[in-house]
Design an enzyme around this catalytic site. Structure first.
Site, PDB file in Angstrom:
ATOM      1  N   HIS A 146       3.997   1.324   2.279  1.00 31.53           N
ATOM      2  CA  HIS A 146       5.203   0.629   1.796  1.00 31.53           C
ATOM      3  C   HIS A 146       5.917   1.469   0.737  1.00 31.53           C
ATOM      4  O   HIS A 146       7.141   1.574   0.728  1.00 31.53           O
ATOM      5  CB  HIS A 146       4.831  -0.717   1.150  1.00 31.53           C
ATOM      6  CG  HIS A 146       4.277  -1.740   2.086  1.00 31.53           C
ATOM      7  ND1 HIS A 146       2.984  -2.232   1.988  1.00 31.53           N
ATOM      8  CD2 HIS A 146       4.833  -2.385   3.133  1.00 31.53           C
ATOM      9  CE1 HIS A 146       2.786  -3.127   2.933  1.00 31.53           C
ATOM     10  NE2 HIS A 146       3.879  -3.240   3.640  1.00 31.53           N
ATOM     11  N   HIS A 156       0.871  -1.186   0.000  1.00 33.98           N
ATOM     12  CA  HIS A 156       0.000   0.000   0.000  1.00 33.98           C
ATOM     13  C   HIS A 156       0.895   1.220   0.000  1.00 33.98           C
ATOM     14  O   HIS A 156       2.139   1.093  -0.008  1.00 33.98           O
ATOM     15  CB  HIS A 156      -0.932  -0.028   1.209  1.00 33.98           C
ATOM     16  CG  HIS A 156      -0.235  -0.342   2.501  1.00 33.98           C
ATOM     17  ND1 HIS A 156       0.685   0.507   3.075  1.00 33.98           N
ATOM     18  CD2 HIS A 156      -0.284  -1.433   3.310  1.00 33.98           C
ATOM     19  CE1 HIS A 156       1.134  -0.015   4.195  1.00 33.98           C
ATOM     20  NE2 HIS A 156       0.582  -1.210   4.357  1.00 33.98           N
TER      21      HIS A 156
END
Ligand code: PAF
Length: 293
Positions: A42, A39
């Site tokens: 990250h 997501h």
């Protein structure tokens, strides 16, 4: 525009060979270990580590050893194809996506464990979880030998444990913490947020709101810490959380409970940390807080 394409490696031998080649050219290598279902939290870690290194390795490995027997290992989101597209967008150099046997071959017997820091908070309800994390991160760091590894601030206890582990074991990797990223509505990004129904997500938003409320009550209104935490915990339960596993304030540096012996250096830089369950989903979050004695 030339399309960048992440190099995908599944064996430790090839990973070592590539990282050694980079090191021999004098390049600095960074690693972002993940369990995938990437997501924008990250992706922000990847962009952050790119500022410190020349080459970035992202690992995706859903580590069975850090899930308890009744936890979500089987249903944990796995989306390698979509993850690879996202990695290409942020120009990741290498994806290390090993099979279980590459990390835990037959006959694997070792457990890496950090004492004390793994005793309270998340460890209380997830026995063995941090041993699973420290064991897999040791394997990943030794297989890759990066100069820097970046872990998200959302898992603040995990970051603290891993930093201690790297220091204690003289690992040749600097462990750094990447900023906690929130969705527009304020919820901390997490791969587990996909489990939330729209109704549960609304309830989940009470976590960041409650943390902010407690911070303002303590920092601005001088409400005693215990009173503010008790009020916050009650508010979360009244809002629809099934369980508040912890809502605590600890010293940032070592996650020890607050002590007055640090009064000379007041304010103490501390963290307010929470884990709470909505429906079947366990959510964690944390924020910095200043404590004046
Ligand atoms: O934070 C995570 O995603 C995991 O705990 C980690 C550090 C990748 C180890 O499996």
């Amino acid at each position: 525009m030339a399309k960048s394409s992440v190099q995908i490696i599944r064996s430790k031998k090839e990973l070592r060979a590539q990282v050694t080649e980079w090191h021999m050219k004098g390049l600095k290598v960074g690693m972002v270990p993940t369990m995938g279902a990437l997501h924008h939290g990250h992706l922000s870690l990847i962009k952050e580590i790119q500022k410190h290194v020349d080459k970035v390795v992202v690992s995706i490995f859903v580590n069975p050893k850090q899930f308890g027997p009744n936890e979500d290992f089987d249903k944990y989101p796995r989306s390698e194809t979509t993850d690879i597209k996202k990695l290409n967008k942020v120009k990741t150099d290498l994806l290390y996506a090993p099979e279980v046997g590459e990390i835990y071959p037959d006959g694997f017997l070792t457990v890496v464990a950090v004492a004390k820091l793994t005793e309270g908070l998340c460890a209380a309800k997830r026995p063995g979880h941090f041993d699973g994390v420290t064991t897999v991160v040791t394997k990943l760091l030794l297989q890759c030998l990066p100069d820097v590894a970046l872990f998200g601030e959302k898992d603040f206890q995990q970051y603290t444990v891993l930093k201690q582990m790297a220091k204690d074991l003289d690992m040749p990797t600097e462990v750094m913490c990447g900023k906690l990223i929130r969705d527009e509505d304020g919820l901390a990004t997490s791969s587990r947020n996909v489990y939330l129904s729209p109704e549960e997500r609304k309830i989940a938003l009470e976590i960041p709101k409650t943390l902010k409320q407690i911070i303002s009550e303590i920092e601005e209104d001088n409400l005693p810490v215990e009173e503010a935490l008790e009020k916050g915990s009650k508010h979360l339960l009244d809002s629809g959380f099934k369980e508040v596993q912890y809502l605590e304030i600890r010293q940032s540096e070592d996650l020890e409970p607050l002590t007055r012996t640090f009064a000379e250096t007041s304010p103490i830089l501390a963290r307010i940390l929470v884990a709470a369950v909505v429906g079947k989903t366990r959510l964690i979050d944390n924020m910095p807080i200043k404590i004046f004695f």
